[in-house]
Scaffold this motif. Structure first.
Motif, PDB file in Angstrom:
ATOM      1  N   UNK A 299       0.905  -1.348   0.145  1.00  0.00           N
ATOM      2  CA  UNK A 299      -0.096   0.099   0.021  1.00  0.00           C
ATOM      3  C   UNK A 299       0.887   1.319  -0.019  1.00  0.00           C
ATOM      4  N   UNK A 300       0.590   2.107  -0.901  1.00  0.00           N
ATOM      5  CA  UNK A 300       1.345   3.520  -1.034  1.00  0.00           C
ATOM      6  C   UNK A 300       1.321   4.330   0.127  1.00  0.00           C
ATOM      7  N   UNK A 301       2.328   4.718   0.502  1.00  0.00           N
ATOM      8  CA  UNK A 301       2.456   5.827   1.842  1.00  0.00           C
ATOM      9  C   UNK A 301       2.189   7.342   1.410  1.00  0.00           C
ATOM     10  N   UNK A 302       2.293   7.611   0.060  1.00  0.00           N
ATOM     11  CA  UNK A 302       2.427   8.912  -0.317  1.00  0.00           C
ATOM     12  C   UNK A 302       2.110   8.866  -1.946  1.00  0.00           C
ATOM     13  N   UNK A 303       1.924   9.919  -2.648  1.00  0.00           N
ATOM     14  CA  UNK A 303       1.553  10.000  -4.045  1.00  0.00           C
ATOM     15  C   UNK A 303       2.705   9.803  -4.718  1.00  0.00           C
ATOM     16  N   UNK A 304       2.858   8.751  -5.586  1.00  0.00           N
ATOM     17  CA  UNK A 304       3.932   8.565  -6.491  1.00  0.00           C
ATOM     18  C   UNK A 304       3.830   7.404  -7.562  1.00  0.00           C
ATOM     19  N   UNK A 305       4.176   7.631  -8.759  1.00  0.00           N
ATOM     20  CA  UNK A 305       4.165   6.979  -9.871  1.00  0.00           C
ATOM     21  C   UNK A 305       2.605   6.761 -10.361  1.00  0.00           C
ATOM     22  N   UNK A 306       1.618   7.879  -9.690  1.00  0.00           N
ATOM     23  CA  UNK A 306       0.593   7.599 -10.191  1.00  0.00           C
ATOM     24  C   UNK A 306      -0.586   7.096  -9.259  1.00  0.00           C
ATOM     25  N   UNK A 307       0.122   6.565  -7.982  1.00  0.00           N
ATOM     26  CA  UNK A 307      -0.685   5.988  -7.042  1.00  0.00           C
ATOM     27  C   UNK A 307      -0.982   7.079  -5.768  1.00  0.00           C
ATOM     28  N   UNK A 308      -2.069   7.264  -5.353  1.00  0.00           N
ATOM     29  CA  UNK A 308      -2.198   8.125  -4.456  1.00  0.00           C
ATOM     30  C   UNK A 308      -2.059   7.212  -2.958  1.00  0.00           C
ATOM     31  N   UNK A 309      -1.957   8.523  -1.913  1.00  0.00           N
ATOM     32  CA  UNK A 309      -1.386   7.815  -0.464  1.00  0.00           C
ATOM     33  C   UNK A 309      -2.772   6.799  -0.114  1.00  0.00           C
ATOM     34  N   UNK A 310      -2.301   5.612   0.238  1.00  0.00           N
ATOM     35  CA  UNK A 310      -3.431   4.639   1.090  1.00  0.00           C
ATOM     36  C   UNK A 310      -4.036   3.649  -0.091  1.00  0.00           C
ATOM     37  N   UNK A 311      -3.316   3.855  -1.527  1.00  0.00           N
ATOM     38  CA  UNK A 311      -3.989   2.852  -2.541  1.00  0.00           C
ATOM     39  C   UNK A 311      -3.015   1.571  -2.498  1.00  0.00           C
ATOM     40  N   UNK A 312      -3.928   0.387  -3.051  1.00  0.00           N
ATOM     41  CA  UNK A 312      -3.171  -0.659  -3.283  1.00  0.00           C
ATOM     42  C   UNK A 312      -2.189  -0.681  -4.516  1.00  0.00           C
ATOM     43  N   UNK A 313      -1.059  -1.092  -4.258  1.00  0.00           N
ATOM     44  CA  UNK A 313      -0.124  -1.019  -5.512  1.00  0.00           C
ATOM     45  C   UNK A 313       0.116  -2.189  -6.129  1.00  0.00           C
ATOM     46  N   UNK A 314       0.367  -3.394  -5.371  1.00  0.00           N
ATOM     47  CA  UNK A 314       0.166  -4.963  -5.544  1.00  0.00           C
ATOM     48  C   UNK A 314      -0.294  -5.653  -4.575  1.00  0.00           C
ATOM     49  N   UNK A 315      -0.733  -6.772  -5.109  1.00  0.00           N
ATOM     50  CA  UNK A 315      -1.506  -7.830  -4.186  1.00  0.00           C
ATOM     51  C   UNK A 315      -1.481  -9.049  -4.766  1.00  0.00           C
ATOM     52  N   UNK A 316      -1.678 -10.275  -3.804  1.00  0.00           N
ATOM     53  CA  UNK A 316      -1.649 -11.616  -4.237  1.00  0.00           C
ATOM     54  C   UNK A 316      -2.458 -12.421  -3.567  1.00  0.00           C
ATOM     55  N   UNK A 317      -2.582 -13.611  -3.847  1.00  0.00           N
ATOM     56  CA  UNK A 317      -3.335 -14.715  -3.063  1.00  0.00           C
ATOM     57  C   UNK A 317      -2.536 -15.928  -3.096  1.00  0.00           C
ATOM     58  N   UNK A 318      -2.763 -16.734  -2.230  1.00  0.00           N
ATOM     59  CA  UNK A 318      -2.088 -17.732  -1.932  1.00  0.00           C
ATOM     60  C   UNK A 318      -3.108 -18.958  -1.459  1.00  0.00           C
ATOM     61  N   UNK A 319      -3.142 -19.968  -2.307  1.00  0.00           N
ATOM     62  CA  UNK A 319      -4.092 -21.076  -2.136  1.00  0.00           C
ATOM     63  C   UNK A 319      -3.459 -22.365  -2.125  1.00  0.00           C
ATOM     64  N   UNK A 320      -3.672 -23.224  -1.245  1.00  0.00           N
ATOM     65  CA  UNK A 320      -3.361 -24.567  -0.893  1.00  0.00           C
ATOM     66  C   UNK A 320      -4.495 -25.664  -1.142  1.00  0.00           C
ATOM     67  N   UNK A 321      -4.102 -26.765  -1.665  1.00  0.00           N
ATOM     68  CA  UNK A 321      -5.369 -27.900  -1.971  1.00  0.00           C
ATOM     69  C   UNK A 321      -4.441 -29.095  -2.294  1.00  0.00           C
ATOM     70  N   UNK A 322      -5.015 -30.260  -2.266  1.00  0.00           N
ATOM     71  CA  UNK A 322      -4.565 -31.486  -2.397  1.00  0.00           C
ATOM     72  C   UNK A 322      -5.281 -31.844  -3.721  1.00  0.00           C
ATOM     73  N   UNK A 323      -4.444 -32.220  -4.705  1.00  0.00           N
ATOM     74  CA  UNK A 323      -5.094 -32.767  -5.974  1.00  0.00           C
ATOM     75  C   UNK A 323      -4.338 -34.133  -6.344  1.00  0.00           C
ATOM     76  N   UNK A 324      -4.907 -34.992  -7.396  1.00  0.00           N
ATOM     77  CA  UNK A 324      -4.607 -36.142  -7.475  1.00  0.00           C
ATOM     78  C   UNK A 324      -3.658 -36.344  -8.698  1.00  0.00           C
ATOM     79  N   UNK A 325      -3.538 -35.310  -9.554  1.00  0.00           N
ATOM     80  CA  UNK A 325      -2.492 -35.190 -10.725  1.00  0.00           C
ATOM     81  C   UNK A 325      -1.835 -33.966 -10.727  1.00  0.00           C
ATOM     82  N   UNK A 326      -0.552 -34.253 -11.390  1.00  0.00           N
ATOM     83  CA  UNK A 326       0.207 -32.944 -11.809  1.00  0.00           C
ATOM     84  C   UNK A 326       0.339 -32.762 -13.093  1.00  0.00           C
ATOM     85  N   UNK A 327       0.580 -31.496 -13.721  1.00  0.00           N
ATOM     86  CA  UNK A 327       1.094 -31.637 -15.254  1.00  0.00           C
ATOM     87  C   UNK A 327       2.212 -32.356 -15.941  1.00  0.00           C
TER      88      UNK A 327
END
Length: 327
Positions: A299-327
């Motif tokens: 989250x940006x702390x100030x205005x820079x490179x087009x983002x305002x203060x408090x805006x989310x700059x990057x985000x991700x999701x992490x998910x874990x599961x059991x599967x039967x096959x792999x590629x």
């Protein structure tokens, strides 16, 4: 008795003030400062001219009182956020000890998927950093029940230049790119996390003792190295609990309450603002019921490179599961 054992056997009924309560208190304080005091009619002061110096002194006193109110309210708010973060992390640590990690059966795989969105930035002809749009990348690792068998990684780079099609890598122990690269490299998870102390205070000391410079501050470095371990999705419950507890001990760590990861799954945001990076904030998103990290945000702390203060700059999701096959 270590802190995690004590935490599991006791309950802290102390309730930190809510954000609504703090906001209401701050508003009331500022209204009280701004509003003139009401006097009975028979005691109303006679109108008279005031010297400019006395007027300026009165104004300065009001401004000082207002600033004091803001600072006090801000400190109370930050203290409440830090207390909430510590409580959430230690509850998550206790939950991690009680939650049964997902374990693949014979012939199955543990699938760990990291979906991330980040800004696409490059240096232009004027040697200026320019950010245009975002890129989405997905990395999925298939960990076999028999860890001695080959692991599989499928990496979809999104619109990353020169990476037009997903890549598939196979390697024993997840050593896809060589030692210390890619987050799943040798040694195996059992060996990689074996040295993490199982007590939260000891885990913090262990992490902090490894600082050899770099990052904007030692506290930022501690935070990022703990997150780097949790990001793999493979930290066993006892070590994960200790690392969550260790996070709660890093100065400046606070909570922003409930947020959603990139895939729309809700969790609690825990992070810290780094003064040496203009207040930019790094966060992890934790599922308090399982003690699992389910994503990250910056989250940006100030205005820079087009983002305002408090805006989310990057985000991700992490998910874990059991599967039967792999590629």
């Amino acid at each position: 008795m270590d802190e995690l054992t004590l935490l599991r056997s006791t309950r802290d009924d102390t309730i930190a003030p809510s954000e609504r309560t703090l906001d209401a208190g701050r508003a009331a304080l500022m209204d009280r400062i701004a509003a003139p005091a009401a006097l009975p009619a028979h005691k109303a002061p006679r109108v008279r001219r005031r010297r400019p110096l006395r007027r300026a002194t009165w104004v300065a006193a009001v401004v000082a009182a207002a600033l004091t109110g803001i600072l006090v309210a801000g400190n109370i708010n930050m203290g409440a956020q830090s207390a909430q973060a510590s409580e959430v992390l230690r509850q998550a640590a206790a939950a991690a000890m009680q939650f049964s990690d997902v374990v693949p059966g014979e012939g199955q795989y543990l699938r760990v998927t990291r979906h991330e969105q980040y800004p696409w930035c490059e240096v232009n002809a004027q040697n200026e950093m320019v950010c245009q749009g975002t890129n989405e990348e997905t990395t999925t690792v298939y960990v076999p029940a028999d860890r001695d068998e080959q692991w599989v990684q499928v990496r979809d780079w999104g619109n990353f230049p020169g990476k037009d099609v997903p890549e598939t890598h196979r390697a024993v122990d997840g050593d896809f790119y060589g030692p210390d690269e890619g987050g799943f490299s040798t040694p195996s998870p059992e060996e990689k996390f074996a040295d993490v102390p199982l007590d939260g205070a000891a885990a913090y000391d262990w992490i902090h003792a490894q600082y050899i410079g770099g990052s904007a501050s030692p506290d930022e470095d501690d935070f990022q190295r703990i997150v780097g371990l949790l990001r793999s999705g493979l930290v066993p419950a006892p070590q994960r609990a200790a690392l969550l507890d260790a996070l709660s001990r890093i100065p400046g760590v606070s909570s922003r309450g409930e947020v959603q990861n990139l895939d729309g799954i809700s969790g609690i945001a825990i992070g810290r603002d780094e003064p040496m990076r203009l207040g930019n904030r790094a966060e992890i998103i934790v599922d308090p019921a399982t003690g699992q990290m389910i994503g990250e945000r910056s989250v940006s702390g100030t205005t820079f490179f087009g983002w305002g203060a408090g805006e989310v700059v990057s985000s991700s999701a992490l998910a874990i599961a059991v599967v039967d096959v792999a590629p």
